[in-house]
Design a protein around this motif. Structure first.
Motif, PDB file in Angstrom:
ATOM      1  N   PRO A  96       0.833  -1.200   0.000  1.00  0.00           N
ATOM      2  CA  PRO A  96       0.000   0.000   0.000  1.00  0.00           C
ATOM      3  C   PRO A  96       0.870   1.252   0.000  1.00  0.00           C
ATOM      4  O   PRO A  96       1.911   1.303   0.633  1.00  0.00           O
ATOM      5  N   VAL A  97       0.421   2.240  -0.739  1.00  0.00           N
ATOM      6  CA  VAL A  97       1.121   3.515  -0.799  1.00  0.00           C
ATOM      7  C   VAL A  97       0.443   4.457   0.175  1.00  0.00           C
ATOM      8  O   VAL A  97      -0.772   4.625   0.143  1.00  0.00           O
ATOM      9  N   LYS A  98       1.235   5.055   1.036  1.00  0.00           N
ATOM     10  CA  LYS A  98       0.677   6.008   1.983  1.00  0.00           C
ATOM     11  C   LYS A  98       0.627   7.374   1.311  1.00  0.00           C
ATOM     12  O   LYS A  98       1.604   7.819   0.721  1.00  0.00           O
ATOM     13  N   ALA A  99      -0.533   7.989   1.400  1.00  0.00           N
ATOM     14  CA  ALA A  99      -0.708   9.312   0.790  1.00  0.00           C
ATOM     15  C   ALA A  99      -1.162  10.296   1.849  1.00  0.00           C
ATOM     16  O   ALA A  99      -1.982   9.961   2.706  1.00  0.00           O
ATOM     17  N   ASP A 100      -0.630  11.478   1.757  1.00  0.00           N
ATOM     18  CA  ASP A 100      -1.066  12.561   2.636  1.00  0.00           C
ATOM     19  C   ASP A 100      -2.154  13.323   1.877  1.00  0.00           C
ATOM     20  O   ASP A 100      -1.872  14.171   1.042  1.00  0.00           O
ATOM     21  N   TRP A 101      -3.415  12.971   2.131  1.00  0.00           N
ATOM     22  CA  TRP A 101      -4.534  13.531   1.383  1.00  0.00           C
ATOM     23  C   TRP A 101      -4.718  15.024   1.621  1.00  0.00           C
ATOM     24  O   TRP A 101      -5.396  15.691   0.863  1.00  0.00           O
ATOM     25  N   SER A 102      -4.090  15.547   2.647  1.00  0.00           N
ATOM     26  CA  SER A 102      -4.187  16.984   2.903  1.00  0.00           C
ATOM     27  C   SER A 102      -3.058  17.771   2.236  1.00  0.00           C
ATOM     28  O   SER A 102      -3.024  18.996   2.315  1.00  0.00           O
ATOM     29  N   ASP A 103      -2.156  17.083   1.555  1.00  0.00           N
ATOM     30  CA  ASP A 103      -1.065  17.746   0.840  1.00  0.00           C
ATOM     31  C   ASP A 103      -1.651  18.678  -0.225  1.00  0.00           C
ATOM     32  O   ASP A 103      -2.451  18.250  -1.058  1.00  0.00           O
ATOM     33  N   PRO A 104      -1.272  19.968  -0.232  1.00  0.00           N
ATOM     34  CA  PRO A 104      -1.841  20.925  -1.196  1.00  0.00           C
ATOM     35  C   PRO A 104      -1.622  20.530  -2.659  1.00  0.00           C
ATOM     36  O   PRO A 104      -2.486  20.757  -3.501  1.00  0.00           O
ATOM     37  N   GLU A 105      -0.476  19.925  -2.958  1.00  0.00           N
ATOM     38  CA  GLU A 105      -0.222  19.508  -4.346  1.00  0.00           C
ATOM     39  C   GLU A 105      -1.177  18.386  -4.756  1.00  0.00           C
ATOM     40  O   GLU A 105      -1.701  18.378  -5.871  1.00  0.00           O
ATOM     41  N   LEU A 106      -1.400  17.439  -3.869  1.00  0.00           N
ATOM     42  CA  LEU A 106      -2.338  16.351  -4.149  1.00  0.00           C
ATOM     43  C   LEU A 106      -3.759  16.895  -4.259  1.00  0.00           C
ATOM     44  O   LEU A 106      -4.520  16.499  -5.146  1.00  0.00           O
ATOM     45  N   GLN A 107      -4.126  17.802  -3.392  1.00  0.00           N
ATOM     46  CA  GLN A 107      -5.455  18.423  -3.443  1.00  0.00           C
ATOM     47  C   GLN A 107      -5.659  19.159  -4.770  1.00  0.00           C
ATOM     48  O   GLN A 107      -6.732  19.081  -5.364  1.00  0.00           O
ATOM     49  N   ALA A 108      -4.636  19.868  -5.245  1.00  0.00           N
ATOM     50  CA  ALA A 108      -4.732  20.586  -6.527  1.00  0.00           C
ATOM     51  C   ALA A 108      -4.925  19.605  -7.679  1.00  0.00           C
ATOM     52  O   ALA A 108      -5.724  19.841  -8.586  1.00  0.00           O
ATOM     53  N   LEU A 109      -4.191  18.504  -7.643  1.00  0.00           N
ATOM     54  CA  LEU A 109      -4.331  17.479  -8.687  1.00  0.00           C
ATOM     55  C   LEU A 109      -5.724  16.861  -8.663  1.00  0.00           C
ATOM     56  O   LEU A 109      -6.368  16.694  -9.698  1.00  0.00           O
ATOM     57  N   LEU A 110      -6.215  16.527  -7.489  1.00  0.00           N
ATOM     58  CA  LEU A 110      -7.549  15.947  -7.372  1.00  0.00           C
ATOM     59  C   LEU A 110      -8.623  16.923  -7.845  1.00  0.00           C
ATOM     60  O   LEU A 110      -9.611  16.519  -8.468  1.00  0.00           O
ATOM     61  N   LYS A 111      -8.431  18.202  -7.573  1.00  0.00           N
ATOM     62  CA  LYS A 111      -9.386  19.230  -7.997  1.00  0.00           C
ATOM     63  C   LYS A 111      -9.508  19.258  -9.527  1.00  0.00           C
ATOM     64  O   LYS A 111     -10.592  19.416 -10.075  1.00  0.00           O
TER      65      LYS A 111
END
Length: 128
Positions: free
Chosen positions: A12-27
């Protein structure tokens, strides 16, 4: 069975869902849809069962191909049912003839909100 040492293990890959870069990508991907329906724009149509011997019913033409088309209705249609579809294309009234090949309830979230019976009809050339 021995494990292939060259094949990476699945961890499993651990992801920091609150990371701003990840949030921008998800958006950026929020509006993406995985959908097998073509780009056909659904149309409101009237259908007559048994080649027009009944009372017209409201339906939606949701997909159209050379050999078949897909209708969305509030009512169930039986396999083998003959259907006449009256549609308007611009100022022209046109007719599609079809025979139900398959029917099922809609499975997508939007299908449940609307009338969720979907029917695949083999296209015919006349009402006989």
């Amino acid at each position: 069975m021995p494990r292939d040492k060259d094949f990476p293990s699945q961890r499993p890959v651990k992801a920091d869902w609150s990371d701003p870069e990840l949030q921008a990508l998800l958006k950026k991907t929020e509006q993406w849809q995985i959908d097998q329906r073509s780009g056909f724009v659904a149309e409101d149509v009237q259908i007559d069962l048994r080649w027009g011997a009944g009372v017209p019913c409201a339906a939606r033409l949701v997909d159209l191909h050379d050999e078949f088309f897909v209708l969305q209705t509030a009512l169930s249609l039986s396999v083998g049912e003959h259907v006449r579809v009256d549609r308007r294309v611009g100022d022209q009234a046109t007719i599609l003839w079809g025979e139900v090949m398959q029917s099922r309830a809609g499975v997508r979230a939007g299908d449940q909100v609307q009338d969720g019976q979907f029917h695949w009809l083999r296209r015919g050339t006349t009402g006989k």
